[in-house]
Write a protein that holds these residues in place. Structure first.
Motif, mmCIF file in Angstrom:
data_model
loop_
_atom_site.group_PDB
_atom_site.id
_atom_site.type_symbol
_atom_site.label_atom_id
_atom_site.label_comp_id
_atom_site.label_asym_id
_atom_site.label_seq_id
_atom_site.Cartn_x
_atom_site.Cartn_y
_atom_site.Cartn_z
ATOM 1 N N ALA A 163 0.822 -1.214 0.000
ATOM 2 C CA ALA A 163 0.000 0.000 0.000
ATOM 3 C C ALA A 163 0.857 1.266 0.000
ATOM 4 O O ALA A 163 0.684 2.164 0.834
ATOM 5 C CB ALA A 163 -0.942 -0.007 1.200
ATOM 6 N N ILE A 164 1.765 1.351 -0.952
ATOM 7 C CA ILE A 164 2.694 2.486 -0.993
ATOM 8 C C ILE A 164 1.959 3.801 -1.251
ATOM 9 O O ILE A 164 2.175 4.794 -0.557
ATOM 10 C CB ILE A 164 3.770 2.266 -2.080
ATOM 11 C CG1 ILE A 164 4.571 0.987 -1.779
ATOM 12 C CG2 ILE A 164 4.698 3.472 -2.161
ATOM 13 C CD1 ILE A 164 5.301 0.994 -0.478
ATOM 14 N N THR A 165 1.074 3.813 -2.245
ATOM 15 C CA THR A 165 0.358 5.048 -2.562
ATOM 16 C C THR A 165 -0.525 5.520 -1.411
ATOM 17 O O THR A 165 -0.492 6.704 -1.047
ATOM 18 C CB THR A 165 -0.464 4.881 -3.850
ATOM 19 O OG1 THR A 165 0.432 4.608 -4.939
ATOM 20 C CG2 THR A 165 -1.254 6.146 -4.166
ATOM 21 N N PRO A 166 -1.343 4.641 -0.800
ATOM 22 C CA PRO A 166 -2.117 5.093 0.361
ATOM 23 C C PRO A 166 -1.237 5.593 1.511
ATOM 24 O O PRO A 166 -1.600 6.549 2.202
ATOM 25 C CB PRO A 166 -2.896 3.833 0.766
ATOM 26 C CG PRO A 166 -3.018 3.039 -0.489
ATOM 27 C CD PRO A 166 -1.719 3.273 -1.204
ATOM 28 N N ALA A 167 -0.086 4.956 1.708
ATOM 29 C CA ALA A 167 0.824 5.407 2.769
ATOM 30 C C ALA A 167 1.354 6.799 2.452
ATOM 31 O O ALA A 167 1.406 7.672 3.331
ATOM 32 C CB ALA A 167 1.979 4.418 2.930
ATOM 33 N N GLU A 191 12.607 1.755 -5.523
ATOM 34 C CA GLU A 191 11.722 2.610 -6.303
ATOM 35 C C GLU A 191 10.606 3.193 -5.433
ATOM 36 O O GLU A 191 10.151 4.332 -5.656
ATOM 37 C CB GLU A 191 11.133 1.858 -7.502
ATOM 38 C CG GLU A 191 10.327 0.612 -7.155
ATOM 39 C CD GLU A 191 11.138 -0.668 -7.150
ATOM 40 O OE1 GLU A 191 10.547 -1.735 -7.449
ATOM 41 O OE2 GLU A 191 12.362 -0.604 -6.868
ATOM 42 N N ASP A 192 10.172 2.448 -4.428
ATOM 43 C CA ASP A 192 9.134 2.954 -3.522
ATOM 44 C C ASP A 192 9.686 4.035 -2.607
ATOM 45 O O ASP A 192 9.011 5.034 -2.317
ATOM 46 C CB ASP A 192 8.558 1.806 -2.689
ATOM 47 C CG ASP A 192 7.756 0.817 -3.522
ATOM 48 O OD1 ASP A 192 7.295 1.208 -4.612
ATOM 49 O OD2 ASP A 192 7.606 -0.338 -3.083
ATOM 50 N N ILE A 193 10.911 3.836 -2.137
ATOM 51 C CA ILE A 193 11.550 4.852 -1.294
ATOM 52 C C ILE A 193 11.722 6.142 -2.092
ATOM 53 O O ILE A 193 11.416 7.236 -1.609
ATOM 54 C CB ILE A 193 12.913 4.351 -0.776
ATOM 55 C CG1 ILE A 193 12.705 3.171 0.178
ATOM 56 C CG2 ILE A 193 13.669 5.475 -0.080
ATOM 57 C CD1 ILE A 193 13.986 2.452 0.571
ATOM 58 N N ARG A 198 10.129 11.796 -3.328
ATOM 59 C CA ARG A 198 9.671 12.777 -4.321
ATOM 60 C C ARG A 198 8.329 13.380 -3.925
ATOM 61 O O ARG A 198 8.117 14.594 -4.009
ATOM 62 C CB ARG A 198 9.553 12.137 -5.703
ATOM 63 C CG ARG A 198 10.861 11.889 -6.408
ATOM 64 C CD ARG A 198 10.628 11.579 -7.896
ATOM 65 N NE ARG A 198 9.723 10.445 -8.089
ATOM 66 C CZ ARG A 198 10.126 9.175 -8.171
ATOM 67 N NH1 ARG A 198 11.412 8.886 -8.079
ATOM 68 N NH2 ARG A 198 9.244 8.212 -8.373
ATOM 69 N N ALA A 199 7.419 12.528 -3.493
ATOM 70 C CA ALA A 199 6.061 12.982 -3.179
ATOM 71 C C ALA A 199 6.023 13.896 -1.961
ATOM 72 O O ALA A 199 5.154 14.768 -1.865
ATOM 73 C CB ALA A 199 5.153 11.780 -2.946
ATOM 74 N N LEU A 200 6.955 13.699 -1.032
ATOM 75 C CA LEU A 200 6.927 14.446 0.226
ATOM 76 C C LEU A 200 7.876 15.639 0.245
ATOM 77 O O LEU A 200 7.864 16.413 1.202
ATOM 78 C CB LEU A 200 7.255 13.504 1.386
ATOM 79 C CG LEU A 200 6.209 12.400 1.599
ATOM 80 C CD1 LEU A 200 6.742 11.326 2.527
ATOM 81 C CD2 LEU A 200 4.919 12.989 2.145
ATOM 82 N N ALA A 201 8.684 15.796 -0.797
ATOM 83 C CA ALA A 201 9.620 16.921 -0.849
ATOM 84 C C ALA A 201 8.854 18.237 -0.737
ATOM 85 O O ALA A 201 7.738 18.357 -1.260
ATOM 86 C CB ALA A 201 10.409 16.872 -2.156
ATOM 87 N N PRO A 202 9.412 19.222 -0.027
ATOM 88 C CA PRO A 202 10.770 19.272 0.532
ATOM 89 C C PRO A 202 10.875 18.739 1.957
ATOM 90 O O PRO A 202 11.930 18.864 2.577
ATOM 91 C CB PRO A 202 11.081 20.765 0.509
ATOM 92 C CG PRO A 202 9.757 21.403 0.803
ATOM 93 C CD PRO A 202 8.739 20.544 0.103
ATOM 94 N N LYS A 203 9.801 18.153 2.501
ATOM 95 C CA LYS A 203 9.878 17.614 3.861
ATOM 96 C C LYS A 203 10.830 16.410 3.888
ATOM 97 O O LYS A 203 10.821 15.584 2.973
ATOM 98 C CB LYS A 203 8.496 17.182 4.358
ATOM 99 C CG LYS A 203 7.501 18.329 4.579
ATOM 100 C CD LYS A 203 7.878 19.156 5.799
ATOM 101 C CE LYS A 203 6.896 20.306 6.025
ATOM 102 N NZ LYS A 203 5.665 19.897 6.722
ATOM 103 N N PRO A 204 11.656 16.296 4.925
ATOM 104 C CA PRO A 204 12.568 15.159 5.036
ATOM 105 C C PRO A 204 11.826 13.860 5.324
ATOM 106 O O PRO A 204 10.784 13.856 5.983
ATOM 107 C CB PRO A 204 13.489 15.545 6.200
ATOM 108 C CG PRO A 204 12.696 16.524 7.004
ATOM 109 C CD PRO A 204 11.829 17.265 6.031
#
Length: 274
Positions: A163-167, A191-193, A198-204
């Motif tokens: 469930a990578i996308t929901p996470a 690839e999931d990491i 990418r999706a959470l940038a710029p948050k660490p």
């Protein structure tokens, strides 16, 4: 040991601005001091590792247990300590806020809040409820005036590894609610990491090492800002003790002691903290 808590917290925040660093997870004062001596820049507590030191299973400790443990860790070292604060020891947002306020008083530089439900039927809080809890933690930190980082984590991948996308969607909601750093333990594939970063940038993004084959360099190249190992170092220590004890019981042999750390070396390390 005298601490400039504000300076320690500021150092911790700086670590999150660029590069990648490893947060080893000490389980007691001795291991915390060992990791400081070895040169790590920051530490993170481990709920499982601590629980085992007091003869309890993971998730078997109380809020009082953890607050005492965090106070001891922060007093013992000059490094920033990130608290594994489990699910905040409360389901209701106001309970989370009250406990976060108490955790801040221990001297921690950061703390993580999970989305586990603590009462039946257990499971995970849905996103709206989980966001309320993160927002409550954020408000508690802001009201304290302390520069403590808030790490929001979802445990979704432990029950649903694919469930990578929901996470990611849940972590994005946490970021919008005021989390400083995001964490979904259980993400494994490179690839999931990379997609999560990418999706959470710029948050660490924090990654928990679950595959021993991956390296710090590889995670850094994927854009991961911080790496933790959870209870793995504690399990390694317990594993050595169990193997040695079993050898005594089953074979009458003390050969495993040849791999033990030198008592003189350990005394040397800890004398530096007296």
């Amino acid at each position: 040991m005298t601490h400039d808590v504000a300076a320690i917290r500021a150092r911790f925040r700086e670590l999150h601005k660029e590069g990648c660093f490893v947060l080893p997870n000490p389980w007691d004062v001795g291991s915390a001091r060992l990791f400081q001596h070895m040169g790590f820049k920051a530490l993170a507590s481990t709920s499982s590792g601590f629980a085992w030191t007091i003869g309890k299973p993971d998730n078997g400790v109380t809020c009082e247990d953890v607050l005492g443990h965090l106070t001891a860790l922060c007093a013992a070292v000059d490094l920033p300590v990130n608290a594994d604060f489990e699910a905040g020891f409360a389901d209701a947002p106001e309970g989370v806020a009250a406990n976060v306020t108490r955790a801040i008083a221990t001297g921690i530089a950061g703390l993580s809040i999970e989305d586990n439900v603590l009462t039946a039927p257990f499971g995970l809080h849905d996103t709206p409820r989980a966001v309320e809890r993160i927002r409550a933690a954020r408000q508690a930190i802001d009201q304290s005036g302390a520069d403590v980082m808030l790490i929001a984590r979802t445990e979704l991948l432990f029950s649903e590894p694919g469930a990578i996308t929901p996470a990611i969607d849940k972590l994005i909601a946490f970021a919008e609610a005021g989390a400083d750093c995001l964490f979904a333990p259980g993400v494994k594939k490179r690839e999931d990491i990379a997609a999560m970063v990418r999706a959470l940038a710029p948050k660490p993004v924090n990654v928990l090492v679950v595959s021993p084959e991956i390296t710090v360099r590889e995670l850094a190249d994927l854009g991961v800002r911080r790496i933790s190992v959870g209870g793995a170092l504690a399990r390694a220590a317990w594993g050595g003790a169990i193997a040695a004890a079993e050898q005594i019981l089953k074979e009458g042999s003390f050969a495993a002691f040849a791999q033990a750390a030198s008592g003189n070396k350990l005394n040397e390390i800890f004398e530096g903290f007296v």
